[in-house]
Design a protein around this motif. Structure first.
Motif, PDB file in Angstrom:
ATOM      1  N   GLU A  26       0.817  -1.220   0.000  1.00 36.10           N
ATOM      2  CA  GLU A  26       0.000   0.000   0.000  1.00 36.10           C
ATOM      3  C   GLU A  26       0.848   1.266   0.000  1.00 36.10           C
ATOM      4  O   GLU A  26       0.461   2.283  -0.574  1.00 36.10           O
ATOM      5  CB  GLU A  26      -0.932   0.009   1.216  1.00 36.10           C
ATOM      6  CG  GLU A  26      -2.064  -0.997   1.161  1.00 36.10           C
ATOM      7  CD  GLU A  26      -2.949  -0.811  -0.062  1.00 36.10           C
ATOM      8  OE1 GLU A  26      -3.438   0.301  -0.293  1.00 36.10           O
ATOM      9  OE2 GLU A  26      -3.133  -1.804  -0.791  1.00 36.10           O
ATOM     10  N   GLU A  27       1.992   1.220   0.622  1.00 36.41           N
ATOM     11  CA  GLU A  27       2.856   2.402   0.668  1.00 36.41           C
ATOM     12  C   GLU A  27       3.336   2.792  -0.726  1.00 36.41           C
ATOM     13  O   GLU A  27       3.554   3.981  -1.000  1.00 36.41           O
ATOM     14  CB  GLU A  27       4.054   2.153   1.580  1.00 36.41           C
ATOM     15  CG  GLU A  27       4.846   3.397   1.902  1.00 36.41           C
ATOM     16  CD  GLU A  27       5.956   3.121   2.893  1.00 36.41           C
ATOM     17  OE1 GLU A  27       5.729   3.345   4.093  1.00 36.41           O
ATOM     18  OE2 GLU A  27       7.045   2.669   2.468  1.00 36.41           O
ATOM     19  N   ASN A  30       0.696   4.819  -2.247  1.00 37.78           N
ATOM     20  CA  ASN A  30       0.674   6.136  -1.597  1.00 37.78           C
ATOM     21  C   ASN A  30       1.717   7.081  -2.176  1.00 37.78           C
ATOM     22  O   ASN A  30       1.552   8.306  -2.119  1.00 37.78           O
ATOM     23  CB  ASN A  30       0.907   5.959  -0.096  1.00 37.78           C
ATOM     24  CG  ASN A  30       0.731   7.245   0.672  1.00 37.78           C
ATOM     25  OD1 ASN A  30      -0.318   7.886   0.599  1.00 37.78           O
ATOM     26  ND2 ASN A  30       1.746   7.644   1.410  1.00 37.78           N
ATOM     27  N   CYS A  31       2.776   6.538  -2.760  1.00 37.28           N
ATOM     28  CA  CYS A  31       3.870   7.360  -3.293  1.00 37.28           C
ATOM     29  C   CYS A  31       3.557   7.996  -4.644  1.00 37.28           C
ATOM     30  O   CYS A  31       4.263   8.913  -5.074  1.00 37.28           O
ATOM     31  CB  CYS A  31       5.137   6.513  -3.432  1.00 37.28           C
ATOM     32  SG  CYS A  31       5.921   6.067  -1.871  1.00 37.28           S
ATOM     33  N   THR A  88       5.265   7.804   3.543  1.00 39.93           N
ATOM     34  CA  THR A  88       4.166   7.394   4.417  1.00 39.93           C
ATOM     35  C   THR A  88       3.127   8.492   4.615  1.00 39.93           C
ATOM     36  O   THR A  88       2.036   8.236   5.114  1.00 39.93           O
ATOM     37  CB  THR A  88       4.703   6.977   5.793  1.00 39.93           C
ATOM     38  OG1 THR A  88       5.413   8.082   6.378  1.00 39.93           O
ATOM     39  CG2 THR A  88       5.652   5.789   5.666  1.00 39.93           C
ATOM     40  N   THR A  90       0.183  11.242   3.908  1.00 43.09           N
ATOM     41  CA  THR A  90      -0.963  11.389   3.026  1.00 43.09           C
ATOM     42  C   THR A  90      -1.089  12.825   2.518  1.00 43.09           C
ATOM     43  O   THR A  90      -2.065  13.150   1.840  1.00 43.09           O
ATOM     44  CB  THR A  90      -2.261  10.991   3.750  1.00 43.09           C
ATOM     45  OG1 THR A  90      -2.409  11.784   4.929  1.00 43.09           O
ATOM     46  CG2 THR A  90      -2.235   9.512   4.112  1.00 43.09           C
ATOM     47  N   HIS A  95       4.756  14.196  -2.200  1.00 41.78           N
ATOM     48  CA  HIS A  95       5.010  13.072  -3.106  1.00 41.78           C
ATOM     49  C   HIS A  95       5.491  13.540  -4.470  1.00 41.78           C
ATOM     50  O   HIS A  95       4.729  14.097  -5.256  1.00 41.78           O
ATOM     51  CB  HIS A  95       3.747  12.219  -3.263  1.00 41.78           C
ATOM     52  CG  HIS A  95       3.246  11.655  -1.981  1.00 41.78           C
ATOM     53  ND1 HIS A  95       3.988  10.784  -1.219  1.00 41.78           N
ATOM     54  CD2 HIS A  95       2.093  11.871  -1.287  1.00 41.78           C
ATOM     55  CE1 HIS A  95       3.318  10.471  -0.131  1.00 41.78           C
ATOM     56  NE2 HIS A  95       2.167  11.126  -0.143  1.00 41.78           N
ATOM     57  N   PRO A 318      -3.660   7.675  -5.819  1.00 42.88           N
ATOM     58  CA  PRO A 318      -4.674   8.106  -4.854  1.00 42.88           C
ATOM     59  C   PRO A 318      -4.890   9.612  -4.904  1.00 42.88           C
ATOM     60  O   PRO A 318      -4.019  10.370  -5.315  1.00 42.88           O
ATOM     61  CB  PRO A 318      -4.057   7.692  -3.507  1.00 42.88           C
ATOM     62  CG  PRO A 318      -2.581   7.692  -3.756  1.00 42.88           C
ATOM     63  CD  PRO A 318      -2.405   7.253  -5.180  1.00 42.88           C
ATOM     64  N   THR A 320      -6.477  11.492  -1.978  1.00 46.04           N
ATOM     65  CA  THR A 320      -7.134  11.422  -0.669  1.00 46.04           C
ATOM     66  C   THR A 320      -7.742  12.755  -0.251  1.00 46.04           C
ATOM     67  O   THR A 320      -8.742  12.785   0.453  1.00 46.04           O
ATOM     68  CB  THR A 320      -6.131  10.952   0.391  1.00 46.04           C
ATOM     69  OG1 THR A 320      -4.954  11.768   0.319  1.00 46.04           O
ATOM     70  CG2 THR A 320      -5.731   9.504   0.150  1.00 46.04           C
TER      71      THR A 320
END
Length: 617
Positions: A26-27, A30-31, A88, A90, A95, A318, A320
């Motif tokens: 999952e990380e 997230n990147c 890590t 959000t 990123h 993502p 978010t």
């Protein structure tokens, strides 16, 4: 910081079952950077497609115009890197692609090295884990390669205590390795996670999960790039090699795209071209019978912050912070005159030379003698996407009530000397963009306010992109009639599929009978269909056209109004007559062969001799 002993998880535990292993992966998801929301005002179009107003000079778009390709490094305002990354976090600002790439590749390799520890899992679960890891190892390499060229292709977990020695490979050597990884991912992954036992627990929420269609799409893109003129012939000026591809790579690309498109058109996937059926195209209002609308690919409003993409987006990261769009992205496309669009004074402008790619409704380019283009009526009978994507002179920009002293700004004054025509807070080129953000994102219509639930996002890959790449790959070895054995359509038919979607004319026979002219039409179709989505720089680069006229200039359209102001209140602005319509150069980019690749970071090229700098930097 000291860690408590109970906080340290052994590899046996981390990788023993699907849930734990998926948590490790999952990380990597997230990147993935969000190109539009990476910074307060972000920059992702670095080709000949757009420029910023004067206060946007610090953005990468302007730095590329100046030839300062070093500017990508440690740059918070561009998605390609970051001066403060955190895999890590959000926070969308943390990123950047290069800032996370080597980390994400290392994670993928750690996962592949520990697959034997995945003992408490079904075969389906094992395939899903392995397929994602192979995809991500290839994807992060490929995204860097597009800008930096051949790199070390890391296929193992490098010891942290040893000095690296992996040499830089050629672009095509890297592409071969990435191709093997993408192909393996395509073998292992399902078309739709919703149809798996694992995905049943997150039914309807699996759209971003890596699947077979994503892997096939990037397999084809990887091979098409490897077969493109820059990668085949090396950096050079003159443009003489622009139509000369490596046919073997292009055939492999066509087969990957063909397999994908056959699955889509036979109804075996969750993907389909989004409809282009508008009751009011200027306001992106679809007809009552349309199931979805083209603009939903790029932004949504009134849908509870629904992530854009609809049925067409294939690969996305993502998003978010959905309302993060409105902290500034949605306020960087329209006129700032008299605070019409609020916040700071940054504007994305479409260049006039790029707007020229939007041909006529009959399918012909503007410069074709039979196109019917009339410089006295330059906005009449254009490709329907022109009216969806571009704000032009006389366009009704404000729909809601305005103060009486602001009424003069309700309709755009984009002619020479017009009310919205200045380099500081209006348009430098005679146009604005509303493809990605609607014109109602302004102070009075308020589409960027909380109550409208507007969410913007740019997909990394979508179905329209696949059709154009399939057509290009097939044209490279077979012209307009070129096709893959894995798909029924020819290159010509693939382009016409997109034109049928929007109601534009087919590619004319005068272009299909000549391979070179047909490739030009494929490239023009790609320019229009994918306008302002961040692909143009890499296209001009790989076609060896980045240094060549007219792709190295940015221009404006200058003209005088003939009609009265009242004309625009009562008539469609596309029917307005103008005088003295002409094109003027704003800037010329002074590029040489070194500009076909970004410079690598000096810290990286100083690590060991085999990791050399790109030529000229």
């Amino acid at each position: 910081m000291e860690k408590a002993p109970e906080s340290i998880i052994s590899e046996e535990v981390a990788f023993q079952n699907f849930t734990n292993f998926q948590g490790f992966i999952e990380e990597i998801y997230n990147c993935i950077p969000d190109k539009e929301k990476k910074y307060w005002t972000s920059s992702w179009n670095w080709g000949d497609d757009e420029l910023f107003n004067l206060e946007g000079s610090f953005h990468m778009t302007n730095q590329v115009d100046l030839g300062n390709f070093w500017a990508w490094q440690n740059n918070a305002a561009t998605w390609f890197d970051d001066d403060n990354p955190s895999p890590t976090s959000t926070d969308k600002f943390r990123h950047g692609l290069y800032a996370h790439a080597w980390y994400a590749i290392r994670k993928a390799n750690m996962g592949l090295a520990n697959l034997d520890l995945l003992t408490s899992a079904t075969q389906e679960e094992k395939n899903l884990i392995e397929g994602q890891l192979y995809f991500f190892r290839a994807w992060w390499h490929f995204e860097m390669m597009q800008y930096l060229g051949g790199l070390p292709y890391v296929e193992e977990v490098l010891p942290s205590h040893e000095k690296p020695t992996l040499p830089r490979l050629t672009y095509q050597e890297c592409a071969d390795k990435a191709g093997a990884d993408f192909a393996r991912a395509a073998e292992l992954l399902p078309i739709n996670w919703d149809n798996t036992s694992v995905g049943a627990s997150t039914l309807g929420k699996n759209q971003l999960r890596i699947n077979k269609i994503m892997a096939l799409g990037y397999l084809g893109k990887n091979y098409l790039w490897a077969g493109s003129p820059l990668m085949v012939h090396g950096a050079q000026t003159g443009g003489t090699q622009t139509y000369n591809y490596d046919e073997a790579y292009c055939r492999k690309a066509a087969d990957a795209f063909g397999e994908l498109l056959d699955l889509v058109e036979s109804g075996q996937t969750q993907y389909a071209l989004v409809e282009f059926d508008y009751e009011d195209i200027y306001n992106h209002k679809k007809t009552s019978t349309a199931a979805n609308k083209y603009s939903d690919i790029f932004y949504t409003t009134g849908q509870n912050w629904l992530m854009p993409g609809s049925t067409e987006a294939i690969f996305r990261g993502p998003s978010t912070d959905s309302n993060g769009s409105n902290w500034n992205t949605t306020k960087t496309f329209g006129p700032k005159v008299q605070g019409l669009v609020e916040h700071d004074n940054i504007i994305h402008h479409p260049t006039a030379n790029y707007v020229n790619n939007y041909g006529m409704a009959n399918g012909l380019p503007l410069n074709d003698p039979d196109s019917g283009f009339d410089p006295e009526y330059p906005f009449r009978d254009r490709d329907p996407r022109f009216y969806h994507d571009i704000v032009f002179d006389g366009f009704k920009y404000i729909n809601s009530t305005m103060p009486a002293n602001m009424e003069y700004l309700r309709y755009t004054g984009l002619h020479t000397g017009g009310t919205m025509r200045n380099a500081a807070d209006g348009s430098r080129t005679g146009y604005f963009i509303q493809k990605l953000v609607p014109h109602t994102a302004n102070k009075y219509d308020g589409a960027y306010n909380w109550s409208f639930n507007m969410h913007t996002y740019l997909p990394y890959m979508r179905l329209g992109d696949i059709y154009t790449m399939y057509a290009e790959a097939c044209a490279a070895f077979g012209g307009a009639s070129g096709k893959s054995s894995k798909f029924s359509k020819t290159a010509e038919e693939a382009i016409n599929t997109l034109r049928d979607r929007v109601g534009a004319g087919h590619v004319h026979a005068s272009y299909t009978s000549d391979r070179t002219k047909f490739i030009d039409e494929v490239r023009r179709e790609r320019a229009v269909e994918l306008s302002f989505e961040g692909f143009r720089f890499n296209d001009l680069q790989r076609w060896l056209l980045l240094t060549e006229y007219p792709y190295n200039v940015k221009t404006s359209h200058e003209f005088d109004r003939v009609e009265s102001d009242d004309f625009y209140k009562e008539n469609d602005p596309r029917d307005a007559k103008v005088a003295n319509f002409r094109e003027e150069v704003i800037l010329t980019r002074q590029f040489g062969t070194k500009h076909y690749w970004f410079p690598l970071k000096i810290d990286d090229t100083s690590m060991y001799p085999e990791f050399g700098q790109n030529p000229g930097w």
